[in-house]
Design an enzyme around this catalytic site. Structure first.
Site, PDB file in Angstrom:
ATOM      1  N   LYS A 195       0.858  -1.177   0.000  1.00 15.50           N
ATOM      2  CA  LYS A 195       0.000   0.000   0.000  1.00 15.50           C
ATOM      3  C   LYS A 195       0.895   1.227   0.000  1.00 15.50           C
ATOM      4  O   LYS A 195       1.693   1.438   0.920  1.00 15.50           O
ATOM      5  CB  LYS A 195      -0.907  -0.008   1.221  1.00 15.50           C
ATOM      6  CG  LYS A 195      -1.786   1.228   1.303  1.00 15.50           C
ATOM      7  CD  LYS A 195      -2.821   1.100   2.406  1.00 15.50           C
ATOM      8  CE  LYS A 195      -3.664   2.356   2.492  1.00 15.50           C
ATOM      9  NZ  LYS A 195      -4.671   2.263   3.550  1.00 15.50           N
ATOM     10  N   LYS A 248      -2.122  -1.508  -3.876  1.00 17.45           N
ATOM     11  CA  LYS A 248      -2.988  -0.342  -3.804  1.00 17.45           C
ATOM     12  C   LYS A 248      -2.149   0.925  -3.889  1.00 17.45           C
ATOM     13  O   LYS A 248      -1.171   1.025  -3.152  1.00 17.45           O
ATOM     14  CB  LYS A 248      -3.732  -0.406  -2.473  1.00 17.45           C
ATOM     15  CG  LYS A 248      -4.596   0.777  -2.179  1.00 17.45           C
ATOM     16  CD  LYS A 248      -5.254   0.599  -0.847  1.00 17.45           C
ATOM     17  CE  LYS A 248      -6.037   1.858  -0.538  1.00 17.45           C
ATOM     18  NZ  LYS A 248      -6.569   1.854   0.792  1.00 17.45           N
TER      19      LYS A 248
HETATM   20  C1  PBG Z   1      -7.550   3.799   5.346  1.00 18.36           C
HETATM   21  C2  PBG Z   1      -7.840   3.610   3.914  1.00 18.36           C
HETATM   22  C3  PBG Z   1      -7.575   4.493   2.860  1.00 18.36           C
HETATM   23  C4  PBG Z   1      -8.090   3.894   1.714  1.00 18.36           C
HETATM   24  C5  PBG Z   1      -8.623   2.671   2.095  1.00 18.36           C
HETATM   25  N1  PBG Z   1      -8.443   2.499   3.458  1.00 18.36           N
HETATM   26  C6  PBG Z   1      -6.992   5.836   2.868  1.00 18.36           C
HETATM   27  C7  PBG Z   1      -5.631   6.024   3.352  1.00 18.36           C
HETATM   28  O1  PBG Z   1      -4.851   5.110   3.574  1.00 18.36           O
HETATM   29  O2  PBG Z   1      -5.310   7.206   3.537  1.00 18.36           O
HETATM   30  C8  PBG Z   1      -8.091   4.484   0.344  1.00 18.36           C
HETATM   31  C9  PBG Z   1      -9.110   3.924  -0.572  1.00 18.36           C
HETATM   32  C10 PBG Z   1      -9.405   4.760  -1.750  1.00 18.36           C
HETATM   33  O3  PBG Z   1      -8.801   5.819  -2.000  1.00 18.36           O
HETATM   34  O4  PBG Z   1     -10.318   4.348  -2.496  1.00 18.36           O
HETATM   35  N2  PBG Z   1      -6.272   3.478   5.762  1.00 18.36           N
HETATM   36 ZN    ZN Z   2      -5.975   3.971   7.933  1.00 18.94          ZN
END
Ligand code: PBG
Ligand code: ZN
Length: 323
Positions: A195, A248
């Protein structure tokens, strides 16, 4: 063989010839649909930066889950925007919390639909970081204990899959250990393994009200410049007991999807994130691109890169087209 003996266009001549040589196919079974839960009843409020996506009360979320199920989509992933936030995000492990309520309701009213509980804290903490902050830093080990609490609470509510996205060290192992100890060995873990600290999450942070008050997430999410590190993260998560690994965002990270799907034999998920969705929607609303075609091409590119499943806000639209 070369031109003029070999002519690749021979097999592109008609629709049926093209169908015969098609290498990648999309299916509604590839999609996971995200739902954003809020308190209340009968609430379905459009998210301004994500046209066509909504903040939903639990009753409306169940309706949406039925719709997804009816279109052949196998799974939903649940996020919540709780009313009460605190320093540690304790609402995340409240057995009567929104994700827990929605999980119970969906499992009851849409049996068979796979419920994934996103297991992060940034929606639940007053500071908007993904765990416990100590002296201005996200504290790894203190956050793990809370992750175990939340994991068990979601498992008790009936979640099929736990998805810890915090990118903290040992997250997957801690969740697996908690599940085994409490008798939830059948609950799977989808690890947000690779991520990245991405600007493509912008619209989601509006939708889920989870932007950090101070600082950013670069102390725990990965640097977009790094590819080998993604494989290292995936390897660790697999060793800790992940059942599915995730990359992601998706669109700008298809090289990562490809290398991970080449290297590991676990199922790979790509998260087609909010900013990717918003860009396609916005350009389509301007009449600059053909929404249906760009959406399908985007989703296809993810499968072509080797993923097995896609978390996507396009799920309903795409499944309708495929149906
Ligand atoms: C929370 C989370 C995020 C997303 C999914 N879970 C945001 C982040 O990490 O700041 C992003 C999902 C999206 O942009 O569709 N940790
Ligand atoms: Zn988070």
């Amino acid at each position: 063989m070369q031109y003029p003996d070999y002519r690749p266009r021979r097999l592109r001549r008609t629709e049926n010839l093209r169908r015969m040589i098609c290498e990648t196919k999309l299916d509604p079974g590839d999609f996971i649909y995200p739902l954003f839960l809020v308190t209340g009843k009968g609430v379905q409020k459009e998210i301004s930066s994500m046209p066509g996506q909504y903040n939903l009360s639990v009753d409306k979320a169940v309706e949406m889950a039925k719709k997804a199920h009816g279109l052949g989509i196998p799974s939903v992933i649940l996020f919540a925007i709780p009313e009460h936030k605190d320093e540690v995000g304790s609402e995340a492990w409240n057995d009567r919390g929104l994700v827990q309520q929605a999980t119970r309701a969906i499992k009851k009213q849409v049996p068979g639909l796979v419920v994934i509980a996103d297991t992060c804290f940034c929606e639940y903490t007053s500071h908007g970081h993904c765990g416990v902050m100590i002296k201005g830093e996200l504290d790894n080990d203190a956050s793990l204990e809370n992750l175990q609490r939340a994991t068990i609470s979601y498992a008790k509510a009936g979640a099929d899959i736990i998805a810890p996205p915090g990118m903290l060290d040992g997250f997957v192992g801690a969740a697996r250990e908690a599940l085994e100890t409490e008798g939830f060995e059948k609950v799977a873990i989808m690890a947000y393994s690779a991520k990245y600290a991405s600007a493509f999450y912008g619209p989601f942070r509006d939708a889920a009200d989870c932007a950090p008050q101070e600082g950013d997430r670069r102390g725990y999410q990965m640097d977009p410049a790094n590819a080998r590190e993604a494989l290292r993260e995936v390897t660790l998560d697999i060793a800790e007991g992940a059942d599915i690994v995730m990359v992601k965002p998706a669109m700008a990270y298809l090289d990562i999807v490809r290398s991970i799907s080449d290297e590991v034999d676990l199922p790979v998920c790509a998260y087609n994130v909010s900013g990717e969705y918003a860009m396609v929607k916005a350009a389509a609303m301007q009449g600059w691109i053909d929404y249906d075609r760009v959406m399908m091409e985007t989703l296809l590119s993810m499968k072509r890169a080797g993923c097995d499943m896609i978390i996507t806000y396009h799920a309903l639209d795409a499944a309708k087209l495929l149906g």
